[in-house]
Write a protein that holds these residues in place. Structure first.
Motif, short mmCIF file in Angstrom:
data_model
loop_
_atom_site.label_atom_id
_atom_site.label_comp_id
_atom_site.label_asym_id
_atom_site.label_seq_id
_atom_site.Cartn_x
_atom_site.Cartn_y
_atom_site.Cartn_z
N SER A 51 0.84 -1.20 0.00
CA SER A 51 0.00 0.00 0.00
C SER A 51 0.88 1.25 0.00
CB SER A 51 -0.94 -0.01 1.22
OG SER A 51 -0.20 -0.18 2.40
N HIS A 87 8.29 3.22 2.02
CA HIS A 87 8.93 4.28 2.79
C HIS A 87 10.44 4.19 2.62
CE1 HIS A 87 5.32 5.05 5.53
NE2 HIS A 87 4.99 3.93 4.91
N ILE A 146 16.20 7.54 13.54
CA ILE A 146 15.65 7.25 12.22
C ILE A 146 14.72 8.38 11.81
CG2 ILE A 146 14.16 5.72 10.87
CD1 ILE A 146 15.14 3.39 12.51
N SER A 165 12.14 9.62 8.59
CA SER A 165 11.43 9.24 7.37
C SER A 165 11.73 10.28 6.29
CB SER A 165 9.93 9.18 7.64
OG SER A 165 9.23 8.86 6.46
N MET A 223 7.45 8.84 1.68
CA MET A 223 6.45 7.78 1.61
C MET A 223 5.84 7.86 0.23
SD MET A 223 3.07 7.04 3.90
CE MET A 223 2.08 8.29 3.11
N ARG A 246 4.77 -1.30 3.40
CA ARG A 246 3.59 -1.72 4.15
C ARG A 246 2.79 -2.60 3.21
NH1 ARG A 246 0.44 -0.26 8.68
NH2 ARG A 246 1.15 1.82 9.22
N ASN A 284 -1.32 -5.34 6.36
CA ASN A 284 -0.71 -4.00 6.44
C ASN A 284 0.49 -3.90 7.37
OD1 ASN A 284 -1.58 -2.17 4.60
ND2 ASN A 284 -3.17 -1.28 5.87
N SER A 331 3.50 2.50 16.37
CA SER A 331 4.06 1.21 15.94
C SER A 331 5.33 0.94 16.72
CB SER A 331 4.39 1.24 14.45
OG SER A 331 3.22 1.45 13.68
N LEU A 356 12.34 0.49 18.98
CA LEU A 356 11.93 1.80 18.47
C LEU A 356 10.42 1.87 18.40
CD1 LEU A 356 14.55 1.70 15.66
CD2 LEU A 356 14.44 3.61 17.24
N SER A 379 -2.18 8.31 11.00
CA SER A 379 -3.10 7.21 10.72
C SER A 379 -2.32 5.92 10.56
CB SER A 379 -3.89 7.48 9.43
OG SER A 379 -3.01 7.54 8.33
N ALA A 380 -3.03 4.81 10.63
CA ALA A 380 -2.40 3.49 10.43
C ALA A 380 -2.61 3.11 8.97
CB ALA A 380 -3.05 2.47 11.36
N GLY A 381 -1.69 3.56 8.13
CA GLY A 381 -1.85 3.36 6.70
C GLY A 381 -2.48 4.58 6.06
N PRO A 384 -2.59 8.01 3.34
CA PRO A 384 -1.68 9.10 2.98
C PRO A 384 -1.05 9.83 4.17
CG PRO A 384 -3.97 9.72 2.61
CD PRO A 384 -3.98 8.27 2.93
N SER A 385 -1.54 9.61 5.36
CA SER A 385 -0.95 10.27 6.55
C SER A 385 -0.16 9.30 7.39
CB SER A 385 -2.07 10.90 7.40
OG SER A 385 -2.79 11.86 6.66
N ASP A 386 0.53 8.39 6.72
CA ASP A 386 1.17 7.27 7.40
C ASP A 386 2.67 7.50 7.62
OD1 ASP A 386 1.88 3.80 6.61
OD2 ASP A 386 1.26 4.70 8.52
N THR A 387 3.17 8.71 7.37
CA THR A 387 4.60 8.97 7.61
C THR A 387 4.93 8.63 9.05
OG1 THR A 387 4.69 10.67 5.91
CG2 THR A 387 6.39 10.73 7.62
N GLN A 388 5.96 7.83 9.23
CA GLN A 388 6.36 7.36 10.55
C GLN A 388 7.36 8.33 11.17
OE1 GLN A 388 5.30 3.84 11.77
NE2 GLN A 388 3.77 4.69 10.38
N PHE A 419 9.85 8.59 14.21
CA PHE A 419 10.48 7.65 15.14
C PHE A 419 10.97 8.32 16.41
CE2 PHE A 419 10.88 3.60 12.88
CZ PHE A 419 10.50 3.98 11.60
#
Lengths: 110, 115
Positions: free
Chosen positions: A30, A33, A43, A45, A48, A90, A96, B33, B90, B96-98, B100-104, B106
């Motif tokens: 989906s 990254h 880390i 990012s 994405m 993902r 997911n 996460s 980590l 969001s979880a998945g 378009p707003s899923d940038t992690q 850390f």
């Protein structure tokens, strides 16, 4: 079998060189990254992607969904780019969850 | 905005003990996460929580568990520690979880050493 493969594992470049890091994956995704990890563990990012191409400063990331392949390019590399670059996907195939490549260690020499 | 914080930063335990690690996400982020990083296996996904519900789980034994509170803070617990659990743990938060707003984003990680 690794769901995400990166190449090269290690890369040394002269300052100013154009750098490409490759990522191939074998699952349905989906999103993909690109992450950067500096010595000491932090880390960040970088991108994405779910399609096409993104650019941020000297960094460019592309993805080809049909070929299950992504590339991270660094133009005009600088010693501060020295870090480990990690590709992560993902996967909707497995609810997911994330899968990670083993990372590419980049050293840019002044 | 303050970043993702993790406590403690360093921890030494002995085999058989249990440990609880804490993660406070960026304000407004509802997804947290958890990941394990070791020199041999690299980064591996443990689990993901969104709005107090576990949304995804990686391939780890049941000794690894987690939870998320109503303020989005999360904890992970490892029971009956083994030497192989020594790692950098980590956490990351996202809007969001998945999607378009899923940038992690850390945190700095918790370095766990099991003796």
């Amino acid at each position: 079998k690794n769901e995400v493969e990166q190449s090269p594992q290690n890369l040394t470049a002269q300052e100013g060189e154009f750098i490409t890091i490759n990522c191939s994956y074998s699952v349905g995704i989906s999103a993909l990254h690109w992450l950067q990890q500096h010595p000491g563990g932090g880390i960040v990012s970088l991108f994405m992607l779910s399609s096409g191409k993104k650019k941020h400063g000297r960094l460019i990331a592309t993805i080809n969904i049909q070929e299950k392949h992504s590339s991270l390019h660094i133009t005009a590399s600088h010693p501060r780019d020295s870090a480990v670059y990690i590709c992560a996907v993902r996967s909707w195939w497995t609810g997911n969850q994330f899968y990670f490549g083993t990372g590419t260690s980049l050293t840019v020499i002044p | 905005k303050a970043g993702v914080t993790q406590t403690p930063r360093y921890l030494i335990k002995t085999r058989g003990q249990q440990v609880t690690l804490s993660c406070s996400p960026i304000s407004g982020h509802r997804s947290v996460s958890w990941y394990q990083q070791t020199p041999g296996q690299g980064l591996q996904f443990l689990f993901e929580y969104f709005s107090e519900t576990q949304r995804n789980k990686g391939n780890f034994p049941g000794r690894f568990s987690g939870r998320q509170f109503s303020n989005s803070r999360s904890e992970m617990n490892v029971s009956t520690l083994e030497l192989g659990d020594s790692a950098l743990y980590l956490c990351a938060s996202s809007l969001s979880a998945g999607g378009p707003s899923d940038t992690q984003y850390f945190g700095p990680g918790t370095r766990l050493t099991v003796l």
